[in-house]
Design a protein around this motif. Structure first.
Motif, short mmCIF file in Angstrom:
data_model
loop_
_atom_site.label_atom_id
_atom_site.label_comp_id
_atom_site.label_asym_id
_atom_site.label_seq_id
_atom_site.Cartn_x
_atom_site.Cartn_y
_atom_site.Cartn_z
N GLU A 101 0.82 -1.22 0.00
CA GLU A 101 0.00 0.00 0.00
C GLU A 101 0.85 1.26 0.00
O GLU A 101 0.32 2.37 -0.02
N GLY A 102 2.14 1.10 0.12
CA GLY A 102 3.03 2.27 0.12
C GLY A 102 3.13 2.95 1.47
O GLY A 102 3.72 4.03 1.60
N LYS A 103 2.58 2.33 2.50
CA LYS A 103 2.63 2.95 3.82
C LYS A 103 3.95 2.69 4.53
O LYS A 103 4.30 3.37 5.49
N LEU A 104 4.63 1.67 4.09
CA LEU A 104 5.97 1.41 4.61
C LEU A 104 6.91 1.42 3.42
O LEU A 104 6.59 0.85 2.38
N VAL A 105 8.06 2.06 3.58
CA VAL A 105 9.05 1.94 2.52
C VAL A 105 9.92 0.75 2.87
O VAL A 105 9.95 0.29 4.01
N ALA A 106 10.59 0.23 1.90
CA ALA A 106 11.51 -0.86 2.19
C ALA A 106 12.73 -0.62 1.33
O ALA A 106 13.02 -1.35 0.39
N GLU A 107 13.42 0.47 1.63
CA GLU A 107 14.60 0.79 0.84
C GLU A 107 15.82 0.16 1.49
O GLU A 107 15.85 -0.03 2.70
N GLY A 108 16.78 -0.10 0.70
CA GLY A 108 17.96 -0.82 1.14
C GLY A 108 18.59 -0.30 2.40
O GLY A 108 18.51 -0.92 3.46
N GLY A 109 19.17 0.88 2.34
CA GLY A 109 19.84 1.43 3.51
C GLY A 109 20.85 0.46 4.08
O GLY A 109 21.76 0.01 3.39
N ALA A 110 20.61 0.12 5.33
CA ALA A 110 21.55 -0.73 6.06
C ALA A 110 21.68 -2.12 5.43
O ALA A 110 22.65 -2.82 5.70
N PHE A 111 20.70 -2.50 4.62
CA PHE A 111 20.71 -3.87 4.11
C PHE A 111 21.26 -3.99 2.70
O PHE A 111 21.32 -5.07 2.13
N LYS A 112 21.62 -2.87 2.13
CA LYS A 112 22.07 -2.86 0.74
C LYS A 112 23.23 -3.85 0.54
O LYS A 112 24.24 -3.78 1.24
N GLY A 113 23.05 -4.76 -0.40
CA GLY A 113 24.11 -5.70 -0.73
C GLY A 113 24.29 -6.85 0.24
O GLY A 113 25.12 -7.73 0.02
N LYS A 114 23.50 -6.85 1.31
CA LYS A 114 23.66 -7.95 2.28
C LYS A 114 22.92 -9.20 1.78
O LYS A 114 21.92 -9.10 1.09
N LYS A 115 23.46 -10.33 2.17
CA LYS A 115 22.77 -11.59 1.84
C LYS A 115 21.81 -11.93 2.97
O LYS A 115 22.23 -12.16 4.10
N ILE A 116 20.52 -11.99 2.62
CA ILE A 116 19.51 -12.31 3.62
C ILE A 116 18.85 -13.64 3.26
O ILE A 116 18.45 -13.84 2.11
N SER A 117 18.75 -14.53 4.24
CA SER A 117 18.03 -15.80 4.02
C SER A 117 16.88 -15.88 4.99
O SER A 117 17.05 -15.60 6.18
N PHE A 118 15.71 -16.25 4.49
CA PHE A 118 14.55 -16.39 5.36
C PHE A 118 14.38 -17.84 5.78
O PHE A 118 14.37 -18.74 4.97
N HIS A 119 14.25 -18.01 7.10
CA HIS A 119 14.01 -19.34 7.66
C HIS A 119 12.51 -19.47 7.91
O HIS A 119 11.95 -18.78 8.75
N ASP A 120 11.84 -20.36 7.15
CA ASP A 120 10.38 -20.49 7.27
C ASP A 120 9.98 -21.11 8.61
O ASP A 120 10.42 -22.21 8.93
N PRO A 121 9.09 -20.43 9.37
CA PRO A 121 8.56 -21.07 10.58
C PRO A 121 7.56 -22.15 10.18
O PRO A 121 6.75 -21.94 9.28
N CYS A 122 7.61 -23.32 10.82
CA CYS A 122 6.74 -24.44 10.43
C CYS A 122 5.27 -24.07 10.48
O CYS A 122 4.50 -24.46 9.61
N TYR A 123 4.88 -23.35 11.54
CA TYR A 123 3.45 -23.09 11.73
C TYR A 123 2.95 -21.92 10.88
O TYR A 123 1.76 -21.68 10.82
N LEU A 124 3.85 -21.22 10.21
CA LEU A 124 3.44 -20.21 9.24
C LEU A 124 3.43 -20.86 7.85
O LEU A 124 2.45 -20.76 7.12
N GLY A 125 4.53 -21.53 7.51
CA GLY A 125 4.70 -22.12 6.18
C GLY A 125 3.87 -23.37 6.00
O GLY A 125 2.71 -23.32 5.60
N ARG A 126 4.48 -24.52 6.33
CA ARG A 126 3.74 -25.78 6.14
C ARG A 126 2.41 -25.78 6.86
O ARG A 126 1.41 -26.25 6.34
N GLY A 127 2.39 -25.22 8.08
CA GLY A 127 1.17 -25.28 8.88
C GLY A 127 0.02 -24.51 8.27
O GLY A 127 -1.13 -24.90 8.39
#
Lengths: 436, 264
Positions: free
Chosen positions: B133-159
């Motif tokens: 909706e554009g209410k939050l920005v998600a610009e790089g800043g501190a995260f620019k160029g960083k490698k981020i990996s998401f670990h799926d929680p079981c009860y969010l993902g499979r569950g």
């Protein structure tokens, strides 16, 4: 004529013996508790079409998925040919469906190609078990019978497909000689290359054709009777098993209405619960405490081990193996069924699934992550059995690891699994954290 | 901004005759666990920042009963559930957001049959919507160029089949999203589910979170993004176990989003 009588008798006996065995399995499955899984029918048909008929979950592992697809299609489609073989056997005809002409050639031609693909699939499977020795086919539960069962099935399939192709190769030769009743019918894209390997005398060819015909059909009838004692029974049960799948989100664990009644009565003295079944237990100690879908799951399991290979507990060396949970449930149910056959329906042998088959160490190692449920190609739910065994241990026996009793006490007394005061619940918001 | 951030409780709002747009279900870990409290505060800042009218139950909140239910204690679970449902229905709550997949799953799936019917969303779903909706920005800043990996929680993902929302929240960061070898429906548990968080593991070769570190190291992730306070504990312990505290940071999606929006 004698051949027709012999064949018809063999066929009737084989089907009758198979029926007796299947009825025993159905009787055993019915020892389970009732559960309503007849809702959302449209979704159930599509689940079955997608998962069982469409093999959707098999393809997650492409090599095994593709090879299995060959064997599966071979099984389903070549069975059309079995129909012709059976009718030929009963009526003493040869290639009864040959009147279909070009379509018949197309059918026989496709069966041959499928048979070759089945052989390829089966040889790859044998190599994976005997040469490559994939880790997922080993494990404590995969010794003795389960280990040989898998090899027997694959060898039987090699023999059946070889007999089918050899029979066609001989028939092809005899057809080209316009010998006797061997009318020109069918197309032989695979077996024509086998026929030069056969002896040239017409008598020998007729013998080979007849021998392979009998070997193939008796092999199939024998295999039919092997199914109920084998993991291979999944070829039949995969269909109802997926139809009766749990359609709720995997994170949603079943509600226990018997507990709801008691809790409501505790919270509201004016609530009168319906009379409880005096024999009912909370959770499951033995197979008869599980529901019939869980018992059908056990007979459907083909021991492929995809569940165990993704189980976090098993991967990290714990005793728990979801495949073993299913095999133990089936083995215990078979044992109880046999005891009842021998001593009457009300007999109980005093043994149980919990402790005699599945240990406490196994059930408490589960993280309830649902990886096993997700991995099963036929929607078996080992987690629901583990949960029912835990429910029995907790609610009937109060037999839980000490740290879990402490957690229960904290939830009960402090409304949190740790020993913090409920009054401190909003402490996270205190202080100045605007710059945090 | 005030030096002290005011978090409205349902009791306060109700006294004024007001209803929130959404109830923020904090959960036990989010309330008491020091590391998880920071996730709670980051998410509260996001809610304040976008101007969503929210409230918490505060001292009226109690454990959903999740660990009791997974451990087989249906009695205790239903006692907790019925108590919470009474409080929630008393305040006529319609919509709930929580940063804990266990609370999310339990309230969403297991409360309805006991009389608790609410629209329940996980905080990563709300964050993904707010970004869209554009209410939050998600610009790089501190995260620019960083490698981020998401670990799926079981009860969010499979569950519950939620795989995309947390990834949507990370996608626009200008960072390098690297999937772990076992991800989404094939994600490996952190080892805390099914009440394992509250007991010692059974004897084995290693702990589950240590096994999970192999995936993290293979992905060469600088940041492990999580969406569950229990995964947070397990991943942090895992990082310590492999002695990579200097190289690998474990952050919740709420903390990453708050940081990208200059709120942390």
């Amino acid at each position: 004529m004698l051949a027709q009588i012999v064949f018809t008798l063999v066929f009737i006996v084989a089907v009758a013996l198979f029926t007796v065995q299947v009825r025993k399995i159905i009787r055993n499955i019915r020892l389970g508790k009732n559960i309503c899984r007849n809702d959302r029918k449209a979704e159930r048909w599509t689940t079955m079409a997608r998962v069982a008929m469409g093999q959707s979950k098999m393809m997650v592992r492409p090599v095994a998925g593709l090879m299995h697809l060959f064997v599966y299609l071979g099984f389903v489609i070549i069975n059309l040919e079995v129909l012709e073989i059976v009718l030929d056997g009963i009526f003493g005809t040869h290639r009864l469906f040959a009147f279909m002409g070009g379509f018949y050639s197309f059918l026989i031609g496709s069966f041959e190609i499928l048979a070759l693909l089945v052989l390829l699939g089966v040889l790859v499977f044998l190599a994976r078990r005997l040469v490559v020795r994939l880790k997922r086919f080993s494990g404590v539960e995969m010794k003795a019978w389960p280990k040989s069962d898998a090899i027997y099935i694959l060898l039987i399939e090699v023999l059946l497909m070889t007999a089918f192709l050899t029979m066609n190769a001989a028939d092809y030769q005899l057809q080209s000689r316009l010998y006797g009743h061997y009318i020109q019918a069918g197309a032989f894209p695979v077996s024509q290359f086998l026929s030069p390997l056969l002896p040239s005398s017409t008598e020998a060819l007729v013998f080979i054709e007849r021998f392979c015909w009998w070997f193939h059909i008796i092999g199939i009838l024998a295999f039919l009777n092997y199914l109920p004692i084998s993991k291979h029974f999944h070829i039949l049960l995969a269909f109802p098993n997926t139809w009766y799948s749990n359609l709720n989100p995997k994170g949603h664990f079943s509600n226990m209405q018997s507990v709801s009644n008691e809790v409501k009565a505790m919270l509201d003295p004016s609530f009168t619960p319906p009379p409880a079944d005096p024999d009912a237990k909370f959770g499951a100690k033995d197979v008869v405490d599980l529901n019939w879908v869980q018992l059908m799951n056990a007979y459907t399991c083909t021991e492929c081990g995809r569940c165990t290979s993704v189980c976090p507990a098993n991967i990290t060396g714990k005793l728990l193996s979801p495949r073993k949970i299913m095999m133990d449930t089936r083995d215990r149910l078979e044992e109880l069924g046999k005891a009842k056959d021998k001593n009457g329906a009300s007999y109980h042998d005093g043994k149980a699934l919990l402790d005699d088959y599945i240990s406490r160490e196994e059930i408490w190692a589960c993280t309830t992550c649902n990886a096993c449920v997700e991995a099963c190609p036929v929607n078996i739910d080992p987690l629901s059995i583990i949960l029912d065994l835990r429910r029995y241990a907790v609610m009937e026996e109060s037999n839980v690891p000490n740290s879990l009793s402490a957690m229960f006490a904290n939830v009960e007394n402090n409304a949190a699994p740790w020993k913090y005061a409920p009054a401190d619940r909003l402490n996270w918001a205190q202080g100045d954290w605007s710059k945090e | 901004m005030d030096t002290l951030i005011n978090i409205p409780t349902m009791a306060e709002l109700s006294a004024k005759g007001e209803q929130p747009d959404i109830l923020f279900w904090v959960g036990c870990a989010g309330s008491y666990d020091e590391r998880a409290q920071r996730i709670t505060r980051a998410f509260a800042k996001i809610l304040k920042h976008v101007g969503i009218k929210f409230a918490v139950l505060g001292t009226e909140e109690a454990c959903t009963g999740d660990p009791a239910k997974r451990a087989g204690n249906e009695f205790l679970f239903q006692m907790q559930a019925m108590g919470n449902i009474e409080v929630l229905n008393g305040y006529a709550i319609k919509k709930i957001v929580t940063a804990c997949p266990h609370c999310f799953n339990t309230i969403k799936n297991e409360y309805p049959v006991l009389g608790g019917h609410y629209e329940v969303i996980h905080h990563t779903q709300l964050i993904a919507d707010l970004i869209a909706e554009g209410k939050l920005v998600a610009e790089g800043g501190a995260f620019k160029g960083k490698k981020i990996s998401f670990h799926d929680p079981c009860y969010l993902g499979r569950g519950n089949g939620v795989y995309e929302a947390p990834r949507k929240a990370l996608e626009q960061l200008d960072a390098d999203l690297v999937e772990l070898k076992r991800c989404k429906s094939n994600g490996l548990c952190c080892g805390a589910g099914g009440a394992q968080m509250f007991k010692e593991p059974e004897p084995g070769k290693k702990d589950v979170n240590v096994e999970r570190m192999e995936d993290v190291l293979e992905a060469k992730a600088d940041i492990v993004a999580v969406g569950c306070p229990f995964c947070m504990t397990m991943m942090n312990d895992g990082v310590k176990h492999v002695e990579k505290e200097q190289e690998i940071t474990v952050l919740d999606i709420a903390e990453i989003t708050a940081r990208a929006n200059g709120l942390l």
